[in-house]
Design an enzyme around this catalytic site. Structure first.
Site, PDB file in Angstrom:
ATOM      1  N   HIS A 179       0.842  -1.157  -0.199  1.00 22.46           N
ATOM      2  CA  HIS A 179      -0.049   0.064   0.021  1.00 22.46           C
ATOM      3  C   HIS A 179       0.918   1.151  -0.054  1.00 22.46           C
ATOM      4  O   HIS A 179       1.816   1.476   0.769  1.00 22.46           O
ATOM      5  CB  HIS A 179      -1.030  -0.037   1.261  1.00 22.46           C
ATOM      6  CG  HIS A 179      -1.922   0.987   1.235  1.00 22.46           C
ATOM      7  ND1 HIS A 179      -1.877   1.904   2.277  1.00 22.46           N
ATOM      8  CD2 HIS A 179      -2.861   1.474   0.372  1.00 22.46           C
ATOM      9  CE1 HIS A 179      -3.092   2.657   2.317  1.00 22.46           C
ATOM     10  NE2 HIS A 179      -3.614   2.459   0.982  1.00 22.46           N
ATOM     11  N   ARG A 180       0.600   1.986  -1.071  1.00 24.09           N
ATOM     12  CA  ARG A 180       1.566   3.335  -1.238  1.00 24.09           C
ATOM     13  C   ARG A 180       2.930   2.923  -1.127  1.00 24.09           C
ATOM     14  O   ARG A 180       3.819   3.619  -0.815  1.00 24.09           O
ATOM     15  CB  ARG A 180       1.212   4.468   0.002  1.00 24.09           C
ATOM     16  CG  ARG A 180      -0.259   4.655   0.017  1.00 24.09           C
ATOM     17  CD  ARG A 180      -0.613   5.710   1.096  1.00 24.09           C
ATOM     18  NE  ARG A 180      -2.080   5.611   1.378  1.00 24.09           N
ATOM     19  CZ  ARG A 180      -2.777   6.314   2.329  1.00 24.09           C
ATOM     20  NH1 ARG A 180      -1.830   7.138   3.255  1.00 24.09           N
ATOM     21  NH2 ARG A 180      -4.082   6.330   2.703  1.00 24.09           N
TER      22      ARG A 180
ATOM     23  N   GLU B 254       0.783  -0.673  -4.828  1.00 20.00           N
ATOM     24  CA  GLU B 254      -0.251   0.433  -5.070  1.00 20.00           C
ATOM     25  C   GLU B 254       0.312   1.748  -4.878  1.00 20.00           C
ATOM     26  O   GLU B 254       1.138   1.833  -4.108  1.00 20.00           O
ATOM     27  CB  GLU B 254      -1.468   0.159  -4.022  1.00 20.00           C
ATOM     28  CG  GLU B 254      -2.759   0.965  -4.159  1.00 20.00           C
ATOM     29  CD  GLU B 254      -2.721   2.153  -3.144  1.00 20.00           C
ATOM     30  OE1 GLU B 254      -4.001   2.741  -3.409  1.00 20.00           O
ATOM     31  OE2 GLU B 254      -1.899   2.483  -2.500  1.00 20.00           O
TER      32      GLU B 254
ATOM     33  N   ASP C 238      -0.861   6.181  -5.477  1.00 15.86           N
ATOM     34  CA  ASP C 238      -2.011   7.166  -5.830  1.00 15.86           C
ATOM     35  C   ASP C 238      -1.901   8.227  -6.780  1.00 15.86           C
ATOM     36  O   ASP C 238      -0.538   8.854  -6.830  1.00 15.86           O
ATOM     37  CB  ASP C 238      -2.798   7.728  -4.592  1.00 15.86           C
ATOM     38  CG  ASP C 238      -2.741   6.585  -3.567  1.00 15.86           C
ATOM     39  OD1 ASP C 238      -4.085   5.990  -3.655  1.00 15.86           O
ATOM     40  OD2 ASP C 238      -2.170   6.495  -2.467  1.00 15.86           O
TER      41      ASP C 238
ATOM     42  N   HIS D 255      -1.145  10.809  -2.240  1.00 17.57           N
ATOM     43  CA  HIS D 255      -2.060  10.477  -1.908  1.00 17.57           C
ATOM     44  C   HIS D 255      -3.333  11.341  -1.720  1.00 17.57           C
ATOM     45  O   HIS D 255      -4.401  11.453  -2.067  1.00 17.57           O
ATOM     46  CB  HIS D 255      -2.014   9.524  -0.518  1.00 17.57           C
ATOM     47  CG  HIS D 255      -3.587   9.054  -0.207  1.00 17.57           C
ATOM     48  ND1 HIS D 255      -4.306   9.894   0.818  1.00 17.57           N
ATOM     49  CD2 HIS D 255      -4.426   7.990  -0.043  1.00 17.57           C
ATOM     50  CE1 HIS D 255      -5.510   9.337   1.109  1.00 17.57           C
ATOM     51  NE2 HIS D 255      -5.411   7.984   0.311  1.00 17.57           N
TER      52      HIS D 255
ATOM     53  N   GLU E 172      -3.987   3.940  -8.198  1.00 18.64           N
ATOM     54  CA  GLU E 172      -5.454   4.282  -7.825  1.00 18.64           C
ATOM     55  C   GLU E 172      -5.215   5.882  -8.430  1.00 18.64           C
ATOM     56  O   GLU E 172      -4.593   6.666  -8.077  1.00 18.64           O
ATOM     57  CB  GLU E 172      -5.500   4.391  -6.120  1.00 18.64           C
ATOM     58  CG  GLU E 172      -6.740   4.962  -6.050  1.00 18.64           C
ATOM     59  CD  GLU E 172      -7.044   4.899  -4.512  1.00 18.64           C
ATOM     60  OE1 GLU E 172      -6.170   4.279  -3.864  1.00 18.64           O
ATOM     61  OE2 GLU E 172      -8.018   5.609  -4.173  1.00 18.64           O
TER      62      GLU E 172
ATOM     63  N   LYS F  13      -7.060   9.436  -8.182  1.00 15.90           N
ATOM     64  CA  LYS F  13      -7.741  10.157  -7.029  1.00 15.90           C
ATOM     65  C   LYS F  13      -8.399  11.266  -7.918  1.00 15.90           C
ATOM     66  O   LYS F  13      -8.339  11.726  -8.909  1.00 15.90           O
ATOM     67  CB  LYS F  13      -6.745  10.768  -6.192  1.00 15.90           C
ATOM     68  CG  LYS F  13      -6.056   9.526  -5.393  1.00 15.90           C
ATOM     69  CD  LYS F  13      -7.066   9.172  -4.241  1.00 15.90           C
ATOM     70  CE  LYS F  13      -6.453   8.232  -3.359  1.00 15.90           C
ATOM     71  NZ  LYS F  13      -7.510   7.405  -2.144  1.00 15.90           N
TER      72      LYS F  13
ATOM     73  N   ASP G  78       0.265  -1.784   4.488  1.00 13.89           N
ATOM     74  CA  ASP G  78       1.394  -0.847   4.608  1.00 13.89           C
ATOM     75  C   ASP G  78       2.652  -1.905   4.806  1.00 13.89           C
ATOM     76  O   ASP G  78       3.856  -1.467   4.758  1.00 13.89           O
ATOM     77  CB  ASP G  78       1.261   0.000   5.655  1.00 13.89           C
ATOM     78  CG  ASP G  78       0.098   0.932   5.273  1.00 13.89           C
ATOM     79  OD1 ASP G  78      -0.183   1.331   4.135  1.00 13.89           O
ATOM     80  OD2 ASP G  78       0.005   1.826   6.531  1.00 13.89           O
TER      81      ASP G  78
END
Ligand code: G3P
Ligand code: MG
Length: 243
Positions: A19-20, A46, A48, A61, A120, A122, A240
């Site tokens: 995640h991120r 992943e 953003d 993000h 992702e 945004k 994470d």
């Protein structure tokens, strides 16, 4: 690593998704975080994206830079050059001072060959009108159409991605209870559901799997909380701590 749509549909690829990047270990959505996730062997990462005032796809993000950099302001009101002047690492730990906000091209080039990417899309104050078209062109230019998954909370972006990148996996993200999630995904042609972890139930999994949809919850802070969901049969996790 091959990541064929067919294998995904058959549910053969359990995916650990950083995640991120590896946001538990390094400042989220920076090259340090992505490289850490690669070091930890995360098969998918992943990230953003937002769009700057001058049309660059920036990897961050929040709508505003204030939480994760040393400056304030909405990304959509800033130029790429202004964003580049910000420190995106020092807030996390002093040793990361000097990290900058990446643009999507950097990630596609340096990380795309080493890990699958879950991009992702945004929104700012509204949806960015051109962001998916720009992203699709870059994914093609870097020859990564079969190595990306496009995800979003916003169905409109996913409809555009489905048309522009038919080879890519398309995932709807949601954070609230969504009783129509499976029906909507089937109707729209999404391939997978990415619900917040607390919306995953055995019933949802059974219904999703019956329709050939994969379910990968987010965001787990630790292995303890993850374990019951692995036993329940989720198809991946977004965490994470990809280790
Ligand atoms: O991919 C799912 C997850 O990233 C969605 O939440 O707010 O962390 O982007 P957020
Ligand atoms: Mg995200």
């Amino acid at each position: 690593m091959s990541y064929s749509l067919q294998a995904r549909r058959q549910g053969k690829d359990f995916l650990v998704i950083g995640h991120r990047g590896a946001a538990g270990h390094a400042p989220e959505n920076t090259m340090a975080s992505f490289l850490k996730a690669v070091d930890l062997n995360a098969p998918m990462i992943e990230l953003d994206i937002h769009e700057t005032r001058d049309g660059v796809l920036a990897v961050i993000h929040d709508q505003d830079v204030i939480r994760t950099t040393d400056g304030p302001g909405p990304v959509e009101d800033m130029t790429w050059s202004e964003l580049q002047g910000l420190d995106a690492g020092g807030w996390f730990r002093p040793e990361f001072a000097g990290e900058t906000i990446p643009r999507i091209e950097q990630v596609l080039e340096a990380i795309g060959p080493r890990a699958l990417l879950n991009i992702e899309v945004k929104s700012g104050r509204g949806l960015y009108p051109d962001i998916v078209r720009k992203l699709a062109a870059l994914v093609r230019a870097y020859d990564l159409t079969d190595r990306v998954l496009i995800s979003s909370f916003h169905p409109e972006y996913l409809r555009q991605a489905r048309e522009l990148l038919p080879e890519a996996e398309i995932s709807i993200i949601y954070a609230k209870a969504h009783t129509e999630a499976v029906q909507e995904a089937v109707r729209e042609g999404w391939h997978s559901l990415h619900p917040r972890w607390d919306h995953v139930t055995p019933e949802l999994l059974a219904e999703a799997h019956e329709h050939g949809l994969l379910v990968r919850p987010w965001n787990f802070k630790g292995a303890q909380r993850m374990r019951p969901f692995l036993e329940m049969g989720v198809d991946g996790v977004i965490t994470d701590f990809p280790d």
